[in-house]
Motif scaffolding. Structure first.
Motif, PDB file in Angstrom:
ATOM      1  N   LYS A  26       0.841  -1.201   0.000  1.00  0.00           N
ATOM      2  CA  LYS A  26       0.000   0.000   0.000  1.00  0.00           C
ATOM      3  C   LYS A  26       0.871   1.244   0.000  1.00  0.00           C
ATOM      4  O   LYS A  26       1.913   1.286   0.654  1.00  0.00           O
ATOM      5  N   ALA A  27       0.387   2.261  -0.704  1.00  0.00           N
ATOM      6  CA  ALA A  27       1.076   3.546  -0.694  1.00  0.00           C
ATOM      7  C   ALA A  27       0.924   4.185   0.686  1.00  0.00           C
ATOM      8  O   ALA A  27      -0.006   3.868   1.440  1.00  0.00           O
ATOM      9  N   PHE A  28       1.815   5.094   1.021  1.00  0.00           N
ATOM     10  CA  PHE A  28       1.822   5.725   2.337  1.00  0.00           C
ATOM     11  C   PHE A  28       0.438   6.199   2.789  1.00  0.00           C
ATOM     12  O   PHE A  28       0.019   5.879   3.901  1.00  0.00           O
ATOM     13  N   VAL A  47       2.646   2.038  18.438  1.00  0.00           N
ATOM     14  CA  VAL A  47       3.269   2.578  17.221  1.00  0.00           C
ATOM     15  C   VAL A  47       3.888   3.936  17.534  1.00  0.00           C
ATOM     16  O   VAL A  47       5.057   4.189  17.204  1.00  0.00           O
ATOM     17  N   TYR A  48       3.114   4.798  18.178  1.00  0.00           N
ATOM     18  CA  TYR A  48       3.611   6.140  18.494  1.00  0.00           C
ATOM     19  C   TYR A  48       4.730   6.096  19.539  1.00  0.00           C
ATOM     20  O   TYR A  48       5.652   6.905  19.486  1.00  0.00           O
ATOM     21  N   HIS A  49       4.663   5.153  20.453  1.00  0.00           N
ATOM     22  CA  HIS A  49       5.719   5.009  21.463  1.00  0.00           C
ATOM     23  C   HIS A  49       7.051   4.652  20.803  1.00  0.00           C
ATOM     24  O   HIS A  49       8.094   5.222  21.131  1.00  0.00           O
ATOM     25  N   HIS A  50       7.029   3.713  19.869  1.00  0.00           N
ATOM     26  CA  HIS A  50       8.270   3.235  19.250  1.00  0.00           C
ATOM     27  C   HIS A  50       8.763   4.106  18.102  1.00  0.00           C
ATOM     28  O   HIS A  50       9.974   4.188  17.863  1.00  0.00           O
ATOM     29  N   PHE A  51       7.847   4.763  17.395  1.00  0.00           N
ATOM     30  CA  PHE A  51       8.255   5.494  16.192  1.00  0.00           C
ATOM     31  C   PHE A  51       7.848   6.961  16.179  1.00  0.00           C
ATOM     32  O   PHE A  51       8.319   7.706  15.330  1.00  0.00           O
ATOM     33  N   GLY A  52       6.966   7.365  17.060  1.00  0.00           N
ATOM     34  CA  GLY A  52       6.582   8.769  17.144  1.00  0.00           C
ATOM     35  C   GLY A  52       5.492   9.179  16.180  1.00  0.00           C
ATOM     36  O   GLY A  52       4.656  10.003  16.503  1.00  0.00           O
ATOM     37  N   ASN A  56       7.557   8.661  10.594  1.00  0.00           N
ATOM     38  CA  ASN A  56       8.819   8.144  11.137  1.00  0.00           C
ATOM     39  C   ASN A  56       8.923   6.639  10.927  1.00  0.00           C
ATOM     40  O   ASN A  56      10.002   6.126  10.618  1.00  0.00           O
ATOM     41  N   LEU A  57       7.833   5.932  11.090  1.00  0.00           N
ATOM     42  CA  LEU A  57       7.809   4.491  10.845  1.00  0.00           C
ATOM     43  C   LEU A  57       8.118   4.214   9.375  1.00  0.00           C
ATOM     44  O   LEU A  57       8.970   3.394   9.041  1.00  0.00           O
ATOM     45  N   TYR A  58       7.440   4.936   8.489  1.00  0.00           N
ATOM     46  CA  TYR A  58       7.660   4.787   7.051  1.00  0.00           C
ATOM     47  C   TYR A  58       9.122   5.085   6.690  1.00  0.00           C
ATOM     48  O   TYR A  58       9.756   4.332   5.954  1.00  0.00           O
ATOM     49  N   HIS A 111       9.103   9.992  -1.496  1.00  0.00           N
ATOM     50  CA  HIS A 111       8.891  10.096  -0.054  1.00  0.00           C
ATOM     51  C   HIS A 111       7.746  11.082   0.180  1.00  0.00           C
ATOM     52  O   HIS A 111       7.698  12.133  -0.462  1.00  0.00           O
ATOM     53  N   PRO A 112       6.805  10.757   1.065  1.00  0.00           N
ATOM     54  CA  PRO A 112       5.652  11.634   1.301  1.00  0.00           C
ATOM     55  C   PRO A 112       6.012  13.063   1.692  1.00  0.00           C
ATOM     56  O   PRO A 112       5.251  13.987   1.433  1.00  0.00           O
ATOM     57  N   GLU A 113       7.168  13.247   2.305  1.00  0.00           N
ATOM     58  CA  GLU A 113       7.610  14.594   2.680  1.00  0.00           C
ATOM     59  C   GLU A 113       8.558  15.201   1.661  1.00  0.00           C
ATOM     60  O   GLU A 113       9.131  16.254   1.888  1.00  0.00           O
TER      61      GLU A 113
END
Length: 174
Positions: A26-28, A47-52, A56-58, A111-113
């Motif tokens: 799947k796309a972002f 998810v937010y605990h480990h990657f914020g 950031n996960l992507y 990249h999405p950003e």
């Protein structure tokens, strides 16, 4: 050791495994954190605990996949002398690897950003001695080929021939 590498059996490892599979298919924008957490049998808080954040996960996953590819690109490029030959080898010979690992969507998408990725930087570094910034044409073409492979609109042979065609055109000055 890289700080993102999880200890086997941890929640972080489970999240990464699920997220890698999600981003391969799947796309972002289409990856939902709630669904991802559910598939990993945990909460979105994990998810937010480990990657914020989802981005950031992507980014963690994308950078790892790009590094795997660059390691292979460097090997292929090292067999040649000229910048053009190095870029051609790096981009063409590794298409089967990207396809077989199912990284086409992940690495074919920007990249999405809008961040420049490791692959962009590596291909850019191979341009030494060329008169033109070839990456301006080559990287979007390479990404387009990856996306067409992902969508099964072209075959691997066609993908390799398309990238080789770009380099042949460049050699002829056309």
């Amino acid at each position: 050791m890289k700080n993102w590498i999880p200890i086997p059996g941890t929640k972080k490892e489970a999240l990464l495994k699920v997220a890698i599979e999600e981003f391969k298919h799947k796309a972002f924008p289409d990856v939902n954190i709630n669904e991802l957490a559910k598939k990993a049998d945990m909460t979105t808080g994990a998810v937010y605990h480990h990657f914020g954040s989802k981005i950031n996960l992507y980014t963690t996953i994308r950078e790892e996949m790009e590094q795997r590819l660059i390691d292979r690109m460097e090997g292929a490029a090292s067999l040649f002398e000229t910048s053009i030959e190095k870029m051609s080898a790096a981009m063409t010979t590794n298409l089967p690897f990207v396809y077989e690992q199912n990284f086409c969507l992940l690495l074919g998408s920007n990249h999405p950003e809008g961040k420049e990725g490791k692959v962009d930087q590596y291909i850019g570094s191979l341009q030494n001695g060329t008169d033109l910034p070839l990456d301006v044409i080559l990287l979007p073409a390479w990404r387009s080929v990856l996306l067409r492979l992902h969508q099964e609109e072209i075959t691997m042979e066609q993908a390799q021939n398309l990238i080789q065609w770009l380099f042949r055109k460049g050699e002829k000055g056309n």
